[in-house]
Enzyme design. Structure first.
Site, PDB file in Angstrom:
ATOM      1  N   ARG A  78      10.067  -0.576 -20.800  1.00 22.48           N
ATOM      2  CA  ARG A  78      11.273  -1.376 -20.582  1.00 22.48           C
ATOM      3  C   ARG A  78      12.436  -0.873 -21.441  1.00 22.48           C
ATOM      4  O   ARG A  78      13.582  -0.847 -20.988  1.00 22.48           O
ATOM      5  CB  ARG A  78      10.986  -2.852 -20.862  1.00 22.48           C
ATOM      6  CG  ARG A  78      10.156  -3.468 -19.734  1.00 22.48           C
ATOM      7  CD  ARG A  78       9.699  -4.873 -20.034  1.00 22.48           C
ATOM      8  NE  ARG A  78      10.783  -5.812 -20.247  1.00 22.48           N
ATOM      9  CZ  ARG A  78      10.623  -7.017 -20.790  1.00 22.48           C
ATOM     10  NH1 ARG A  78       9.419  -7.421 -21.162  1.00 22.48           N
ATOM     11  NH2 ARG A  78      11.649  -7.824 -20.947  1.00 22.48           N
ATOM     12  N   VAL A 111      16.005  -9.985 -23.510  1.00 20.99           N
ATOM     13  CA  VAL A 111      15.619  -9.348 -24.776  1.00 20.99           C
ATOM     14  C   VAL A 111      16.141  -7.912 -24.852  1.00 20.99           C
ATOM     15  O   VAL A 111      15.759  -7.160 -25.732  1.00 20.99           O
ATOM     16  CB  VAL A 111      14.075  -9.361 -24.944  1.00 20.99           C
ATOM     17  CG1 VAL A 111      13.544 -10.790 -24.981  1.00 20.99           C
ATOM     18  CG2 VAL A 111      13.366  -8.569 -23.839  1.00 20.99           C
ATOM     19  N   ASP A 112      17.036  -7.553 -23.910  1.00 20.78           N
ATOM     20  CA  ASP A 112      17.431  -6.151 -23.782  1.00 20.78           C
ATOM     21  C   ASP A 112      18.603  -5.734 -24.664  1.00 20.78           C
ATOM     22  O   ASP A 112      18.882  -4.533 -24.786  1.00 20.78           O
ATOM     23  CB  ASP A 112      17.726  -5.803 -22.310  1.00 20.78           C
ATOM     24  CG  ASP A 112      18.722  -6.756 -21.644  1.00 20.78           C
ATOM     25  OD1 ASP A 112      19.669  -7.201 -22.314  1.00 20.78           O
ATOM     26  OD2 ASP A 112      18.547  -7.023 -20.432  1.00 20.78           O
ATOM     27  N   HIS A 127      14.856 -15.549 -26.580  1.00 22.41           N
ATOM     28  CA  HIS A 127      13.538 -14.931 -26.463  1.00 22.41           C
ATOM     29  C   HIS A 127      13.399 -13.663 -27.305  1.00 22.41           C
ATOM     30  O   HIS A 127      12.504 -12.855 -27.062  1.00 22.41           O
ATOM     31  CB  HIS A 127      13.216 -14.640 -24.989  1.00 22.41           C
ATOM     32  CG  HIS A 127      13.060 -15.892 -24.159  1.00 22.41           C
ATOM     33  ND1 HIS A 127      13.017 -15.894 -22.788  1.00 22.41           N
ATOM     34  CD2 HIS A 127      12.917 -17.193 -24.532  1.00 22.41           C
ATOM     35  CE1 HIS A 127      12.862 -17.144 -22.348  1.00 22.41           C
ATOM     36  NE2 HIS A 127      12.813 -17.940 -23.387  1.00 22.41           N
ATOM     37  N   CYS A 159       2.690  -3.496 -45.240  1.00 22.02           N
ATOM     38  CA  CYS A 159       1.320  -4.021 -45.419  1.00 22.02           C
ATOM     39  C   CYS A 159       0.277  -3.318 -44.550  1.00 22.02           C
ATOM     40  O   CYS A 159      -0.912  -3.609 -44.676  1.00 22.02           O
ATOM     41  CB  CYS A 159       1.297  -5.529 -45.169  1.00 22.02           C
ATOM     42  SG  CYS A 159       1.380  -5.959 -43.418  1.00 22.02           S
ATOM     43  N   THR A 197      19.591 -16.587 -13.804  1.00 21.71           N
ATOM     44  CA  THR A 197      18.310 -17.143 -14.248  1.00 21.71           C
ATOM     45  C   THR A 197      17.722 -18.044 -13.175  1.00 21.71           C
ATOM     46  O   THR A 197      18.449 -18.740 -12.471  1.00 21.71           O
ATOM     47  CB  THR A 197      18.420 -17.899 -15.588  1.00 21.71           C
ATOM     48  OG1 THR A 197      17.161 -18.536 -15.867  1.00 21.71           O
ATOM     49  CG2 THR A 197      19.524 -18.937 -15.603  1.00 21.71           C
ATOM     50  N   SER A 198      16.388 -18.011 -13.083  1.00 17.45           N
ATOM     51  CA  SER A 198      15.683 -18.856 -12.108  1.00 17.45           C
ATOM     52  C   SER A 198      15.608 -20.306 -12.573  1.00 17.45           C
ATOM     53  O   SER A 198      15.171 -21.172 -11.820  1.00 17.45           O
ATOM     54  CB  SER A 198      14.273 -18.313 -11.876  1.00 17.45           C
ATOM     55  OG  SER A 198      13.581 -18.264 -13.109  1.00 17.45           O
ATOM     56  N   ASN A 222      24.323 -16.825  -8.866  1.00 18.15           N
ATOM     57  CA  ASN A 222      22.995 -16.324  -8.506  1.00 18.15           C
ATOM     58  C   ASN A 222      22.993 -16.071  -6.996  1.00 18.15           C
ATOM     59  O   ASN A 222      23.477 -16.908  -6.244  1.00 18.15           O
ATOM     60  CB  ASN A 222      21.932 -17.388  -8.864  1.00 18.15           C
ATOM     61  CG  ASN A 222      20.528 -16.838  -8.927  1.00 18.15           C
ATOM     62  OD1 ASN A 222      20.112 -16.095  -8.041  1.00 18.15           O
ATOM     63  ND2 ASN A 222      19.798 -17.196  -9.962  1.00 18.15           N
ATOM     64  N   PRO A 223      22.452 -14.959  -6.545  1.00 21.46           N
ATOM     65  CA  PRO A 223      22.392 -14.738  -5.096  1.00 21.46           C
ATOM     66  C   PRO A 223      21.412 -15.689  -4.414  1.00 21.46           C
ATOM     67  O   PRO A 223      21.531 -15.940  -3.212  1.00 21.46           O
ATOM     68  CB  PRO A 223      21.925 -13.286  -4.951  1.00 21.46           C
ATOM     69  CG  PRO A 223      21.446 -12.857  -6.283  1.00 21.46           C
ATOM     70  CD  PRO A 223      21.968 -13.800  -7.314  1.00 21.46           C
TER      71      PRO A 223
HETATM   72  P1  OAD Z   1      13.713 -14.648 -13.465  1.00 19.96           P
HETATM   73  O1  OAD Z   1      13.132 -13.345 -12.982  1.00 19.96           O
HETATM   74  O2  OAD Z   1      12.846 -15.843 -13.459  1.00 19.96           O
HETATM   75  O3  OAD Z   1      14.982 -14.999 -12.578  1.00 19.96           O
HETATM   76  C1  OAD Z   1      15.985 -14.044 -12.337  1.00 19.96           C
HETATM   77  C2  OAD Z   1      17.054 -14.708 -11.509  1.00 19.96           C
HETATM   78  O4  OAD Z   1      18.105 -13.783 -11.341  1.00 19.96           O
HETATM   79  C3  OAD Z   1      16.592 -15.108 -10.093  1.00 19.96           C
HETATM   80  O5  OAD Z   1      16.967 -16.461  -9.842  1.00 19.96           O
HETATM   81  C4  OAD Z   1      17.348 -14.144  -9.177  1.00 19.96           C
HETATM   82  O6  OAD Z   1      17.732 -14.754  -7.958  1.00 19.96           O
HETATM   83  C5  OAD Z   1      18.565 -13.861 -10.015  1.00 19.96           C
HETATM   84  N1  OAD Z   1      19.250 -12.590  -9.729  1.00 19.96           N
HETATM   85  C6  OAD Z   1      18.732 -11.443  -9.238  1.00 19.96           C
HETATM   86  N2  OAD Z   1      19.679 -10.500  -9.150  1.00 19.96           N
HETATM   87  C7  OAD Z   1      20.819 -11.060  -9.594  1.00 19.96           C
HETATM   88  C8  OAD Z   1      22.155 -10.596  -9.761  1.00 19.96           C
HETATM   89  N3  OAD Z   1      22.508  -9.345  -9.452  1.00 19.96           N
HETATM   90  N4  OAD Z   1      23.073 -11.456 -10.256  1.00 19.96           N
HETATM   91  C9  OAD Z   1      22.743 -12.730 -10.589  1.00 19.96           C
HETATM   92  N5  OAD Z   1      21.497 -13.215 -10.458  1.00 19.96           N
HETATM   93  C10 OAD Z   1      20.548 -12.398  -9.973  1.00 19.96           C
HETATM   94  O7  OAD Z   1      14.335 -14.387 -14.893  1.00 19.96           O
HETATM   95  P2  OAD Z   1      14.741 -15.434 -16.026  1.00 19.96           P
HETATM   96  O8  OAD Z   1      15.262 -16.697 -15.432  1.00 19.96           O
HETATM   97  O9  OAD Z   1      15.580 -14.710 -17.008  1.00 19.96           O
HETATM   98  O10 OAD Z   1      10.419 -14.940 -20.627  1.00 19.96           O
HETATM   99  O11 OAD Z   1      13.333 -15.721 -16.664  1.00 19.96           O
HETATM  100  C11 OAD Z   1      13.251 -16.496 -17.801  1.00 19.96           C
HETATM  101  C12 OAD Z   1      12.125 -16.031 -18.660  1.00 19.96           C
HETATM  102  O12 OAD Z   1      10.946 -15.936 -17.887  1.00 19.96           O
HETATM  103  C13 OAD Z   1      12.289 -14.632 -19.209  1.00 19.96           C
HETATM  104  O13 OAD Z   1      13.089 -14.601 -20.368  1.00 19.96           O
HETATM  105  C14 OAD Z   1      10.884 -14.222 -19.468  1.00 19.96           C
HETATM  106  C15 OAD Z   1      10.236 -14.730 -18.214  1.00 19.96           C
HETATM  107  O14 OAD Z   1       8.919 -15.031 -18.264  1.00 19.96           O
HETATM  108  C16 OAD Z   1       9.515 -14.361 -21.429  1.00 19.96           C
HETATM  109  O15 OAD Z   1       9.097 -13.234 -21.275  1.00 19.96           O
HETATM  110  C17 OAD Z   1       9.078 -15.276 -22.544  1.00 19.96           C
END
Ligand code: OAD
Length: 254
Positions: A78, A111-112, A127, A159, A197-198, A222-223
């Site tokens: 990653r 986390v990027d 995160h 350590c 975010t989802s 969000n799309p």
């Molecule tokens: P998700 O993969 O759950 O959701 C990504 C969201 O981005 C989805 O709703 C997509 O529709 C949307 N998406 C995709 N392309 C896009 C774009 N070009 N512009 C805008 N939105 C777009 O990712 P997160 O919600 O970030 O945690 O997930 C939350 C956490 O779940 C992460 O931080 C990670 C994961 O498990 C850990 O690893 C602890």
């Protein structure tokens, strides 16, 4: 989709009026904001990271104890994607929005480190950050990594225990400083932008919920639809790389 653009004129009237007033703004971001840098999101059906790799094998303390090499290989892969992709227009727009508004705070689940790479300041990383490494033992050692890395898992210079990426894994608590920064941002906010975010992973997903309960203007970018979509004041359907620049331009013009 990466080609999509939007202009400030495409923004809903209510949002344009809100931006013209220079609102205190909280920007909450997730993996979708980095998708157009070539970094897979977590939950998309075919391409999402969790469609290809199980969180239990890669993102838990147990996975690390069981197979640190596999976990490090995954995080290094990653890192390579992040290094190759770099920040995109959405990350740059968030930094522009901070420059345009007197108070604009960024809270991310990513986390990027790409918000910071684009120039955003004071980013609260709920995160953690995969460019930071810390002792998996209890000595407290921590360091920034600027290389992707290879070979066996790195060892703690203090350590001798293994180092691990300084990210939050399933079953772990979120960093208190980031949570408190998010709470302060929410308390100060007039406007909450929720991008990429989802809205499925708590406690991050509680931030828009709390914003709605407090009667704040919540905007979803969000799309696809999420549990927030029907309750947000405005839903901007499309990529963050199109809508966030339009929002930043509207704020700049105000
Ligand atoms: P998700 O993969 O759950 O959701 C990504 C969201 O981005 C989805 O709703 C997509 O529709 C949307 N998406 C995709 N392309 C896009 C774009 N070009 N512009 C805008 N939105 C777009 O990712 P997160 O919600 O970030 O945690 O997930 C939350 C956490 O779940 C992460 O931080 C990670 C994961 O498990 C850990 O690893 C602890």
């Amino acid at each position: 989709m990466a080609e999509a653009t939007a202009s400030p004129n495409d923004l809903p009237d209510g949002l344009a009026a809100c931006l013209a007033a220079g609102p205190s703004t909280l920007v909450l971001t997730g993996a979708g904001v980095s998708a157009e840098s070539g970094i897979p999101t977590f939950r998309e059906a075919q391409t999402g990271l969790w469609a290809r790799f199980s969180p239990a094998d890669l993102a838990t303390p147990e996975a690390f104890a069981d197979n640190p090499q596999r976990v490090w290989d995954w995080y290094r892969w990653r890192r390579g994607l992040i290094r190759d992709g770099g920040p995109n227009a959405a990350h740059r727009a968030v930094a522009d929005l901070q420059a345009a508004l007197a108070d604009c705070r960024v809270v991310t689940q990513n986390v990027d480190g790409l918000h910071q790479a684009a120039g955003a300041a004071g980013v609260a990383e709920l995160h953690g950050n995969l460019w930071r490494e810390r002792c998996a033992g209890d000595c407290g050692f921590q360091r920034e990594a600027d290389a992707v890395g290879d070979g066996p898992p790195p060892e703690c210079p203090d350590c001798g225990a293994l180092l691990r990426p300084d990210v939050v894994w399933f079953g772990e608590t979120l960093p208190m400083a980031a949570l408190e920064a998010a709470e302060r941002a929410l308390a100060a906010a007039d406007l909450v932008l929720v991008a990429g975010t989802s809205n499925l992973v708590y406690p991050a997903a509680a931030i828009p919920e709390q914003a709605l309960a407090a009667g704040l203007d919540v905007v979803e970018i969000n799309p696809d639809t999420t549990p927030l979509s029907t309750r947000a004041a405005h839903r901007l359907a499309g990529p963050a790389s199109a809508w966030l620049p339009a929002i930043a331009a509207a704020a700049r013009a105000a």
